[in-house]
Write an enzyme that holds these catalytic residues in place. Structure first.
Site, PDB file in Angstrom:
ATOM      1  N   GLY A   1      25.226  38.804 109.581  1.00  0.00           N
ATOM      2  CA  GLY A   1      26.260  37.787 109.746  1.00  0.00           C
ATOM      3  C   GLY A   1      25.771  36.452 109.238  1.00  0.00           C
ATOM      4  O   GLY A   1      24.600  36.281 108.911  1.00  0.00           O
TER       5      GLY A   1
ATOM      6  N   GLY B   1      23.868  41.933 111.829  1.00  0.00           N
ATOM      7  CA  GLY B   1      25.267  42.216 112.115  1.00  0.00           C
ATOM      8  C   GLY B   1      25.757  43.513 111.497  1.00  0.00           C
ATOM      9  O   GLY B   1      26.686  44.140 112.013  1.00  0.00           O
TER      10      GLY B   1
END
Length: 338
Positions: free
Chosen positions: A98, A146
């Site tokens: 992320g 992520g």
């Protein structure tokens, strides 16, 4: 105004300007149309999620999370959708993680953004872990942070010879979140603790051997596998598993290669079984082998605070449910931001 005062003023101005640019970027990320960043399609019997930012290694944005979650819940309730497939575009990465750097830099200036980002990302991770439909993650290429969160909690994870797994958060002052406190301590022996503290990278078939992936398929067969899954007629979980197992069995790449950490597992289990980071360091020093000293060198480069948080996170998470771990990690994420 003297030169020192001018310099101080310019530094403060540049810092203010930089913070505002970051906040503008994050707010744009929340409001931009994510239609191009993530593709959500119904194909055959499956709902297919394609992370579509190949130039950015399919890094997960706030907007992508906000689009994937409601569609995942819709497909879960749809009687015509029998499985969910998630993959990355471009062939180089499944998902490299992320946009944590921008989030962490903006944290001190806008608390709500960091609260929303982590809350919604972890909510998606939990939805994947509790999904009532078979969830198949094709973790071809780079899979970190992520990207691990949107794959590892699903029922099926398919690695290829080009898969690259890592949880590198201790190097950047964070901790292996997105449910890392749940799945890492459940890997064989103390392997998860080792991976979490050192950020060690697993490649290819080792991703399967370690237990991160449930199946291994040659990358050139991945497209055929996806088509065969989509072509199934009202498949059960067992039907899907049979197709995956057939491809896995036929895979020959590195079939006879031993696990990269196999000869070191006794040392890993011994050294990383301690309840404190200080004791782990002492264990590595006392072991004295080239492998132990190399890991000591790596650990000494990591954030000391992150190491301590991570060890406690995994120890606590080993006896918690995924949902309980994600609640714990949300609180940790906010404490790390401010």
């Amino acid at each position: 105004m003297g030169l020192p005062e001018v310099w101080s003023f310019m530094c403060r101005f540049n810092s203010f300007k930089r913070t505002n640019i970051i906040l503008q970027h994050l707010r744009m990320s929340m409001h931009m149309d994510a239609a191009g960043e993530v593709l959500l399609e119904r194909r055959g019997c499956a709902g297919v999620i394609t992370l579509n930012r190949p130039k950015f290694l399919n890094a997960l944005t706030f907007n992508m999370v906000r689009h994937i979650y409601p569609q995942l819940k819709n497909w879960e309730q749809d009687p015509e959708t029998f499985m969910i497939i998630i993959k990355g575009a471009g062939g180089k990465a499944f998902c490299s993680g992320g946009d944590i750097r921008a989030i962490s830099e903006a944290g001190g200036a806008d608390q709500k953004i960091t609260q929303d980002f982590f809350r919604e990302e972890y909510r998606l991770n939990n939805a994947i872990g509790s999904c009532q439909k078979p969830y198949v993650a094709l973790i071809h290429g780079i899979t970190m942070g992520g990207g691990v969160g949107v794959s590892v909690h699903g029922q099926f994870r398919v690695a290829t010879e080009k898969s690259l797994f890592a949880m590198p958060e201790t190097a950047i002052g964070l901790f292996p979140d997105v449910g890392g406190g749940y799945f890492l301590p459940r890997l064989q022996g103390k392997l998860g603790y080792f991976l979490a503290l050192t950020g060690f990278r697993l490649k290819g078939r080792d991703v399967y051997t370690a237990g991160i992936a449930t199946h291994f398929v040659d990358s050139e067969k991945l497209g055929m596998l996806e088509e065969d899954l989509i072509a199934l007629k009202s498949p059960s979980k067992e039907n899907i598993a049979d197709v995956l197992e057939a491809y896995h069995t036929k895979s020959k790449i590195d079939q006879d290669k031993s696990f990269i950490l196999e000869e070191h597992m006794d040392k890993i289990n011994s050294c990383f079984s301690a309840n404190t980071v200080e004791q782990i360091i002492e264990n590595l020093q006392q072991d004295g082998s080239s492998f132990a000293l190399e890991q000591l060198k790596v650990i000494n480069k990591m954030s000391p605070t992150s190491l301590k948080i991570t060890l406690r996170q995994l120890m606590e998470g080993s006896s918690k449910t995924l949902q309980e771990v994600l609640i714990m990690e949300y609180r940790l994420s906010q404490a790390c931001m401010f």
